[in-house]
Each structure stands twice: as C-alpha cells, then as structure tokens.
Design a protein around this motif. Structure first.
Motif, PDB file in Angstrom:
ATOM      1  N   ARG A  18       0.812  -1.227   0.000  1.00  0.00           N
ATOM      2  CA  ARG A  18       0.000   0.000   0.000  1.00  0.00           C
ATOM      3  C   ARG A  18       0.844   1.275   0.000  1.00  0.00           C
ATOM      4  N   TYR A  19       2.052   1.217   0.557  1.00  0.00           N
ATOM      5  CA  TYR A  19       2.899   2.396   0.599  1.00  0.00           C
ATOM      6  C   TYR A  19       3.773   2.567  -0.646  1.00  0.00           C
ATOM      7  N   TYR A  20       4.231   1.448  -1.235  1.00  0.00           N
ATOM      8  CA  TYR A  20       5.320   1.544  -2.216  1.00  0.00           C
ATOM      9  C   TYR A  20       5.017   0.941  -3.583  1.00  0.00           C
ATOM     10  N   HIS A  21       3.747   0.583  -3.834  1.00  0.00           N
ATOM     11  CA  HIS A  21       3.432  -0.039  -5.122  1.00  0.00           C
ATOM     12  C   HIS A  21       2.135   0.507  -5.709  1.00  0.00           C
ATOM     13  N   ILE A  25       3.197   0.619 -13.566  1.00  0.00           N
ATOM     14  CA  ILE A  25       4.476   0.301 -14.196  1.00  0.00           C
ATOM     15  C   ILE A  25       5.374  -0.403 -13.178  1.00  0.00           C
ATOM     16  N   ASN A  26       5.418   0.138 -11.979  1.00  0.00           N
ATOM     17  CA  ASN A  26       6.192  -0.485 -10.911  1.00  0.00           C
ATOM     18  C   ASN A  26       5.684  -1.901 -10.627  1.00  0.00           C
ATOM     19  N   GLN A  27       4.381  -2.055 -10.571  1.00  0.00           N
ATOM     20  CA  GLN A  27       3.802  -3.382 -10.335  1.00  0.00           C
ATOM     21  C   GLN A  27       4.162  -4.352 -11.458  1.00  0.00           C
ATOM     22  N   ARG A  63      13.109  -4.624 -10.632  1.00  0.00           N
ATOM     23  CA  ARG A  63      12.447  -4.325  -9.355  1.00  0.00           C
ATOM     24  C   ARG A  63      12.776  -2.920  -8.874  1.00  0.00           C
ATOM     25  N   GLN A  64      14.064  -2.590  -8.859  1.00  0.00           N
ATOM     26  CA  GLN A  64      14.465  -1.289  -8.333  1.00  0.00           C
ATOM     27  C   GLN A  64      14.173  -0.155  -9.301  1.00  0.00           C
ATOM     28  N   PHE A  69      12.154   5.063 -10.579  1.00  0.00           N
ATOM     29  CA  PHE A  69      11.744   5.892 -11.707  1.00  0.00           C
ATOM     30  C   PHE A  69      10.233   6.033 -11.904  1.00  0.00           C
ATOM     31  N   PHE A  70       9.448   5.139 -11.368  1.00  0.00           N
ATOM     32  CA  PHE A  70       8.027   5.159 -11.704  1.00  0.00           C
ATOM     33  C   PHE A  70       7.083   5.304 -10.508  1.00  0.00           C
ATOM     34  N   GLU A  71       7.524   4.954  -9.328  1.00  0.00           N
ATOM     35  CA  GLU A  71       6.648   5.070  -8.168  1.00  0.00           C
ATOM     36  C   GLU A  71       6.507   6.540  -7.770  1.00  0.00           C
ATOM     37  N   PRO A  72       5.277   7.035  -7.562  1.00  0.00           N
ATOM     38  CA  PRO A  72       5.074   8.447  -7.189  1.00  0.00           C
ATOM     39  C   PRO A  72       5.830   8.807  -5.914  1.00  0.00           C
TER      40      PRO A  72
END
Length: 206
Positions: A18-21, A25-27, A63-64, A69-72
């Motif tokens: 819930r905090y980091y995904h 795109i990240n998912q 993963r990183q 680059f994509f996670e708000p």
C-alpha cells in the motif's frame, strides 16, 4: 508464536504494497522481477552463479527501476503520508539504502576488472567467461550479505522477530508479488497508470 509471526508477515507485506506499489508500471516490473526470481530459485539448485546473474541483471534491476523511476514520490493521499515519512518508516531498504546497495553491486565488476585477484581472493581471470563467473560470485555474496546485514540490523533497531519476518518476506516476495501483480501488465495496457484498488481501500479505511 507462529500465529504472531504470520500476522506480522502479513502486516509487513500489506504495508509494502500500500505504501510503495501504487504505480502500475512499478507493479508490472515487479511481476517481471518475480518471474525471473522464481527462475533463479530453481537455478540455485544446479548453478548458483548463473542464478546470481539472473537475480541481479534481471530481477533486481527491474524491481528497483520500478521504485526509483516510476513510483510516485509526492504526497500519498491514500495513506495520508508524505514520501519522507514513508522513507523513514520503511522496514527494509529505503531508497537511500538501495542507492548504497546498488552502487556496491554496480562497482564490483569494475573493482574486479582493475584487480583480477580482488585483493588476493580470486585466481586471476583469463577470459570473459571467467570474469563473469567471478562477478557472479561477488554478486551472490552482495545479495546474501545485503539480506543478512539488514536482518541483523533490524534485530538491534527493532527486535529479532521484525528482522526474521522481514527476511522471510524478502525471500518469499517473488511468490507474493507474482500473485499480487500478474494482472498489472494488462491494466497498464488499458492505460491505467495508478492502481485504483489502493484508492478504493483507502476510502473504505477512511
């Protein structure tokens, strides 16, 4: 005791999701990472060095990249939390710690290239294949070392259970990420950049 451990594991998994995904795109990159990690797990039984190459060159980079680059990075309306707050409460490797870990990973081949014996620990490599096998050995140590270092660190700054729960979470993330994010690429193809399920859950919690 086992029940408490499993409850703590579910909480760490849910907080991580819930905090980091939020980003699809990240998912999606985590889904790719999960599949390659699972391949690497199988390869560990017959070629650990090849598994290390797959783990770092495919699994960890995808993963990183999703996180960097994509996670708000703005204010998290769903969880009512700033990016700074989330970085401070991160149980595992936050972005600052990941920069250190990924820098060690990226520079290790250069060190081996400049010193083929790696300070006397290796027999000098004579071919590109030898070089890659020795790099894989270093990356295997970096991966295991990074996992154990943070686990033991958590023993001291949190407690032993938190460290063991986090280590268990990391080792089983490929399985849970596969289950969580296998639909993410299709959602991304539909033009969905942010997971709406997190917002819906946030509304229910609020």
């Amino acid at each position: 005791m086992i029940k408490n451990f499993m409850t703590a594991l579910r909480i760490q998994r849910w907080d991580d999701h819930r905090y980091y995904h939020h980003s699809r795109i990240n998912q999606s990159l985590h889904f790719v990472s999960a599949m390659s990690f699972l391949v690497g797990y199988v390869m560990m039984f017959f070629d650990p060095l090849a598994a290390a190459l797959v783990g770092w060159l495919v699994s960890m980079t995808t993963r990183q990249a999703g996180h960097f680059f994509f996670e708000p990075k703005g204010y998290d309306q769903v969880n009512q939390a700033t990016h700074k707050y989330k970085e401070e409460i991160k149980v595992g490797y936050n972005l600052r710690r990941k920069v250190v870990l990924m820098t060690i990973w990226a520079l290790s081949p250069l060190v081996l290239y400049l010193d083929p014996t790696l300070f006397g620990m290796f027999k000098p490599w004579v071919s590109s294949a030898d070089f890659m096998r020795q790099v894989a050995k270093i990356w295997l140590v970096v991966g295991v070392g990074g996992l154990l270092f943070r686990t033991v660190h958590l023993f001291f700054i949190r407690d032993v259970e938190t460290g063991l729960v986090w280590m268990t979470k990391i080792l089983t993330d490929p399985f849970s990420d596969f289950k969580l994010y296998y639909k993410a690429p299709l959602a991304l193809l539909r033009g969905e950049l942010i997971d709406p399920g997190l917002e819906k859950h946030g509304e229910l919690v609020a």
